[in-house]
Design an enzyme around this catalytic site. Structure first.
Site, PDB file in Angstrom:
ATOM      1  N   ASP A  12       0.858  -1.186   0.000  1.00 47.40           N
ATOM      2  CA  ASP A  12       0.000   0.000   0.000  1.00 47.40           C
ATOM      3  C   ASP A  12       0.895   1.236   0.000  1.00 47.40           C
ATOM      4  O   ASP A  12       1.674   1.449   0.928  1.00 47.40           O
ATOM      5  CB  ASP A  12      -0.894  -0.017   1.242  1.00 47.40           C
ATOM      6  CG  ASP A  12      -2.017   1.001   1.177  1.00 47.40           C
ATOM      7  OD1 ASP A  12      -2.185   1.637   0.123  1.00 47.40           O
ATOM      8  OD2 ASP A  12      -2.734   1.157   2.189  1.00 47.40           O
ATOM      9  N   ASP A 106      -2.803   2.479  -6.100  1.00 47.53           N
ATOM     10  CA  ASP A 106      -1.767   2.550  -5.074  1.00 47.53           C
ATOM     11  C   ASP A 106      -1.669   1.317  -4.182  1.00 47.53           C
ATOM     12  O   ASP A 106      -0.934   1.333  -3.187  1.00 47.53           O
ATOM     13  CB  ASP A 106      -1.998   3.780  -4.190  1.00 47.53           C
ATOM     14  CG  ASP A 106      -3.351   3.749  -3.485  1.00 47.53           C
ATOM     15  OD1 ASP A 106      -4.235   2.982  -3.927  1.00 47.53           O
ATOM     16  OD2 ASP A 106      -3.520   4.485  -2.507  1.00 47.53           O
ATOM     17  N   GLU A 107      -2.352   0.232  -4.510  1.00 50.11           N
ATOM     18  CA  GLU A 107      -2.240  -0.958  -3.659  1.00 50.11           C
ATOM     19  C   GLU A 107      -2.527  -2.226  -4.452  1.00 50.11           C
ATOM     20  O   GLU A 107      -3.228  -2.213  -5.456  1.00 50.11           O
ATOM     21  CB  GLU A 107      -3.158  -0.869  -2.440  1.00 50.11           C
ATOM     22  CG  GLU A 107      -4.631  -0.845  -2.752  1.00 50.11           C
ATOM     23  CD  GLU A 107      -5.497  -0.937  -1.501  1.00 50.11           C
ATOM     24  OE1 GLU A 107      -5.192  -1.755  -0.605  1.00 50.11           O
ATOM     25  OE2 GLU A 107      -6.494  -0.196  -1.433  1.00 50.11           O
TER      26      GLU A 107
END
Length: 364
Positions: A12, A106-107
């Site tokens: 993350d 983003d993860e």
């Protein structure tokens, strides 16, 4: 023979959008930054850790954010830049595993059981991934390491920012027992409130309930809650996870009733969506227009075509037809959005023929 335990890493990125802005503009480093629009009707899309110290989070109204932190700097989002950085990060993931499940820009979940990189442990692999991300992008990431996806995601939040945390197989059940149910991934505020009303405050309380009782109270989700209360999650990393929709929406500076102004907003959002279609080569059959009224009630209008939406002009035509179904507006409109869904294969035939208007959903 029992299958070997999986080795799952949840990566993350730390305050991703805001961190990209601080990276690219040194004047913003160390300062409270919000990605979004500081206009009266704007909202925060993302906040730096300096801003989060003031209680600023995504979806917070801009006026509230500025009240909490008068020194807050707003920067407009640059989604093309974020997508480019995300592509760099996912290329790094591919150096360490072929089993990648993106969750957002983003993860992602990574299954490193096969140990493609030849590293000694999943912990060392997670450290190597984070180091490569920092080297390649100048950004920090946090990671959670465990034997299933549920626990790996919980673990990644334990040492933020720029850290990592592992939950070993023998630690999983006890870790969950001590955790408030409001912290469980997949238990939203409404479900957490229902659980609290039943005296379920943490994982230990949840574990005390039988499978049949949980199913009677929570339906199909009952078996999921029964498993995670014991640190169990059988889900594999899903490498074929596909984006199901693409949309864009805007909040007007003031509530609108003028049809021409409302249509202009819809066309602007349709242009954003079509730009994404052009970049990705994706095409879809279903167009949905969203309306949020001045009293925050929402309505959606959808239309599915016999083939894919073939051009920006066609997207304009369908979107305008949908928004015009609410004219004249019964009250002011504060937000409009346009979304494409029901994606088709690239060789699917275009269509200028629409199916009948689908159900119009209205929610509060």
């Amino acid at each position: 023979m029992l299958a070997p335990l999986r080795k799952i890493i949840h990566v993350d990125m730390d305050a991703f959008y805001a961190s990209v802005e601080q990276r690219d503009n040194p004047a913003l480093r160390g300062k409270p930054v919000a990605v979004g629009h500081g206009a009266r009707r704007g909202v925060v899309a993302a906040a730096s850790y300096e801003a989060r110290a003031f209680g600023i989070r995504s979806a917070l109204p801009s006026v509230t954010a500025l009240r909490r932190c008068p020194d807050l700097t707003f920067v407009p989002p640059r989604f093309e830049v974020y997508r480019g950085v995300s592509a760099q990060i996912h290329a790094i993931f591919a150096e360490f595993t072929d089993l990648i499940e993106p969750l957002a820009l983003d993860e992602a979940y990574l299954d490193v059981t096969a140990n493609k990189a030849g590293l000694e442990t999943a912990w060392i692999t997670a450290k190597a991934i984070r180091a490569r991300i920092l080297e390649e992008t100048g950004l920090t990431a946090s990671a959670g390491v465990s034997y299933n996806k549920f626990l790996a995601k919980l673990a990644s939040s334990q040492r933020k920012p720029n850290g990592q945390f592992a939950i070993q197989p023998h630690e999983g059940p006890s870790f969950v027992e001590a955790l408030p149910v409001s912290k469980f991934h997949g238990v939203g505020p409404a479900t957490a409130a229902r659980m609290h009303a039943l005296g379920i405050e943490n994982g230990a309380d949840l574990k005390a309930w039988s499978l049949s009782d949980l199913q009677s109270r929570f339906g199909k989700s009952g078996s999921w809650y029964y498993g995670i209360a014991r640190g169990e999650d059988p889900r594999a990393v899903n490498t074929s996870r596909e984006r199901k929709s693409s949309g864009s929406e805007t909040t007007f500076d003031s509530d609108l009733t003028n049809p021409a102004e409302i249509e202009a907003g819809v066309l602007e959002m349709a242009n954003d969506v079509w730009a994404w279609c052009e970049k990705t080569g994706r095409r879809a059959r279903t167009v949905t227009v969203k309306v949020k009224w001045a009293d925050f009630q929402q309505a959606t209008r959808s239309r599915s075509l016999a083939g894919v939406v073939a051009s920006k002009a066609q997207l304009h035509e369908v979107s305008l037809g949908l928004i015009r179904s609410v004219f004249p507006p019964e009250k002011g409109i504060r937000l409009v959005g346009v979304t494409l869904s029901n994606f088709a294969q690239m060789n699917a035939a275009p269509s200028d023929q629409a199916l009948p208007l689908e159900a119009a959903g209205v929610t509060s």
